[in-house]
Design an enzyme around this catalytic site. Structure first.
Site, PDB file in Angstrom:
ATOM      1  CE  LYS A  62      -4.670   2.169   3.423  1.00  0.00           C
ATOM      2  NZ  LYS A  62      -4.977   1.777   2.323  1.00  0.00           N
TER       3      LYS A  62
ATOM      4  CG  HIS B 115      -1.921  -1.111   1.210  1.00  0.00           C
ATOM      5  ND1 HIS B 115      -3.420  -0.814   0.900  1.00  0.00           N
ATOM      6  CD2 HIS B 115      -1.808  -2.256   1.673  1.00  0.00           C
ATOM      7  CE1 HIS B 115      -4.024  -1.975   1.028  1.00  0.00           C
ATOM      8  NE2 HIS B 115      -3.062  -2.796   1.517  1.00  0.00           N
TER       9      HIS B 115
ATOM     10  CD  GLU C  78      -6.325  -6.780   7.117  1.00  0.00           C
ATOM     11  OE1 GLU C  78      -5.334  -6.553   7.505  1.00  0.00           O
ATOM     12  OE2 GLU C  78      -6.861  -6.521   6.386  1.00  0.00           O
TER      13      GLU C  78
ATOM     14  CG  ASP D  57      -0.611  -5.363   4.387  1.00  0.00           C
ATOM     15  OD1 ASP D  57      -1.031  -4.921   3.416  1.00  0.00           O
ATOM     16  OD2 ASP D  57      -1.157  -5.840   5.317  1.00  0.00           O
ATOM     17  CG  ASN D  58      -0.732  -1.478   5.268  1.00  0.00           C
ATOM     18  OD1 ASN D  58      -1.363  -2.654   5.176  1.00  0.00           O
ATOM     19  ND2 ASN D  58      -1.634  -0.377   5.162  1.00  0.00           N
TER      20      ASN D  58
END
Length: 442
Positions: free
Chosen positions: A89, A86, A238, A336-337
C-alpha cells in the site's frame, strides 16, 4: 562539532569501543554495569562479519579484534525488526489520500486505488521504494501484509517473491496474506489462497471482526495452517467498540487446536476500552496460548477516535502492552502503514516508531526491557534466530547512534546514524519522493 563516520579496516576485524548497550539487547551477558536506564558501557569485537566478543569497557584490549574505534559513548542497537507493515500500500497518498482521516475513508480509498492502479509494476516500484527507506534507517527484517483479495493475490505474491530474492542479504522479508475473515466462507477460494501463501513460504493472515460465525472461520484458518505448516498473523479489533473481542476468540481457537506454530496479532485496540475483568480473562488466555501482540502506535493514533465533529480525540488507540508484558506475553511495536490512506506519514524508520511508542505508551519510568519491542521481541514473533540481539556468534548487524542516553536518543531523528551490516559499513540513503512521481500521475 561534526561527527565523522567510522572508517572500518579492510580486514573486517575491529573493536567498537566506548559505546553503550542496553540490557534488553545483551541478555545473560555477564560483567556489564548498567545505569538506571539499563545502559552499560561496553566494547564489541567484530571479525568476519560476526560479533566475536562483547565485554565491559575495562575488558578492552587494543589488537584483540583489530583496531579500536571510538564510538564516543553513543548507544548501539541491534538492527531493527519491523514485524507489521504494508509495503504493497505504501506511498499511494499523493494519488489517493484519505478524504477525512477516518477508518472507512481509508478502506474505501485503498480499495479504489488497488482496483485502478495496482499492477505488478506499480506494486514492485512502491515496494522497492519502501524497502530502500527501511534499509536506510537500519532495518534488518520486515514482515509485510499483502492485500490478497481477488485478483490481487495473483499480482502481489509473485512481486513479493521477486522482491524477497532481490533484497536477500540486506533485509529478510516475510509476507502474510490479508483479507476479511468472512471471505474464508468461500472454501474453494480460501484453499487456493492458502496454497499460494504456502507456495511462497508465507504466513496465513486475515482481518478478524465480530461476524456471527467467527469461531467457525477461525477454526478453518487454524486447520489450514496446521495442515500446511504455516504460522498465523491476524489484524484484530482495530476499533473502539467494546464488543470487539476477536483477540479473545483467537486465543481460544489457539488453545482449542493446540496450535504449535507462531501467532502474531496486531492492533487489539478495543481491549483498552473493555472492563477490567474481561481484560484480565482475555490476557490470561492470550498468555496461555503463547500469542505475540504488536501495537501500531502511530497509525492507531491517526485513525482511532477521530471524530467527525472536529472535537478532540479522547484516547490513544493503542492496546495494553504493559499488562501483556507483565504476564509474559511477547509484545512489540511496528511501523504499520506508510504514506497511504491508513496513515499519511512515516518512513519505515523503526527508531521513529520506538520514539513515538515511548511517548504514547510510556516506555519509560522505567525503561525496563522496552527497547526489545523493536528488536528481540518482533524477531521472536517472526521466528528469526539471528536477529534482534547482540551476542557472540551473531551476525554483526548494528545501528550506532550519537545519543548517549534515552533522552538524547529520542529527542532527535538521529539522521546521521551509522549502519553496520554483516560487519561492513553501509552507505544507505533514503530515496527521493520524486522517484515515484510518474506513478502518482495516474
Amino acid at each position: 562539532m561534526t561527527h565523522s563516520p567510522l572508517a572500518l579496516p579492510a580486514s573486517g576485524q575491529y573493536t567498537l569501543a566506548n559505546l553503550r548497550l542496553h540490557r534488553a539487547h545483551v541478555a545473560d551477558m555477564q560483567g556489564l554495569a548498567y545505569d538506571a536506564e539499563g545502559f552499560a558501557r561496553a566494547v564489541i569485537g567484530i571479525a568476519d562479519g560476526r560479533i566475536a566478543s562483547i565485554g565491559s569497557e575495562d575488558s578492552a584490549s587494543d589488537g584483540a579484534h583489530g583496531p579500536m574505534l571510538d564510538c564516543r559513548g553513543g548507544i548501539a542497537f541491534p538492527a531493527f525488526v519491523d514485524c507489521h507493515t504494508h509495503i504493497d500500500k505504501g506511498h499511494i497518498w499523493p494519488r489517493k489520500p484519505n478524504p477525512d482521516g477516518s477508518f472507512p475513508g481509508a478502506l474505501n480509498a485503498v480499495g479504489e486505488d488497488r482496483r485502478a492502479n495496482w499492477s505488478a509494476d506499480d506494486v514492485a516500484r512502491r515496494m522497492e521504494f519502501s524497502l530502500a527507506c527501511a534499509y536506510a534507517h537500519g532495518t534488518k527484517a520486515l514482515r509485510t501484509h499483502l492485500d490478497s483479495v481477488a485478483p490481487q493475490e495473483d499480482i502481489s505474491w509473485p512481486v513479493f517473491a521477486a522482491m524477497r530474492e532481490r533484497w536477500k542479504g540486506r533485509i529478510e522479508l516475510q509476507a502474510a496474506c490479508l483479507f476479511g475473515i468472512d471471505e474464508a466462507r468461500n472454501e474453494a477460494w480460501f484453499d487456493r489462497l492458502a496454497g499460494i501463501v504456502a507456495g511462497h513460504r508465507g504466513v496465513l493472515g486475515a482481518v478478524t471482526y465480530m461476524v456471527p460465525d467467527l469461531d467457525h472461520l477461525l477454526d478453518r484458518m487454524f486447520e489450514k495452517a496446521i495442515a500446511l505448516g504455516l504460522d498465523l498473523d491476524f489484524h484484530a479489533d482495530e476499533t473502539d467498540d467494546v464488543n470487539a473481542v476477536s483477540l479473545d476468540r483467537i486465543a481460544a481457537a489457539a488453545l482449542r487446536h493446540g496450535f504449535e506454530g507462531r501467532i502474531l496479532v496486531g492492533h487489539c485496540c478495543s481491549l483498552a476500552r473493555q472492563p477490567d475483568d474481561a481484560v484480565k480473562a482475555t490476557l490470561d488466555k492470550v498468555a496461555r496460548a503463547g500469542l505475540s501482540v504488536v501495537s501500531l502506535p502511530m497509525c492507531n493514533m491517526y485513525l482511532q477516535d477521530r471524530r467527525m465533529d472536529n472535537t478532540t480525540p479522547r484516547w490513544r488507540g493503542v492496546t495494553l502492552l504493559h499488562e501483556m508484558a507483565a504476564r509474559g506475553i511477547n509484545v512489540a511495536v511496528a511501523s504499520d502503514n506508510t504514506r497511504d490512506p491508513f496513515y499519511a506519514y512515516g518512513d519505515l524508520d523503526v527508531l521513529e516508531v520506538y520514539r513515538e511508542a515511548t511517548r504514547i505508551l510510556h516506555f519509560d519510568h522505567p525503561v525496563g526491557l522496552w527497547p526489545a519491542a523493536v528488536t528481540a521481541n518482533p524477531a521472536r514473533a517472526m521466528g528469526l534466530e539471528d536477529a534482534g540481539a547482540l551476542k557472540p556468534g551473531a551476525t554483526a548487524d548494528l545501528v550506532l547512534f550519537r545519543g548517549r542516553s534515552l533522552t538524547e536518543l529520542l529527542s532527535r531523528p538521529e539522521s546521521r546514524r551509522t549502519l553496520i551490516c554483516a560487519g561492513k559499513l553501509i552507505d544507505a540513503t533514503v530515496p527521493d519522493y520524486q522517484d515515484l512521481d510518474d506513478l502518482m500521475e495516474l
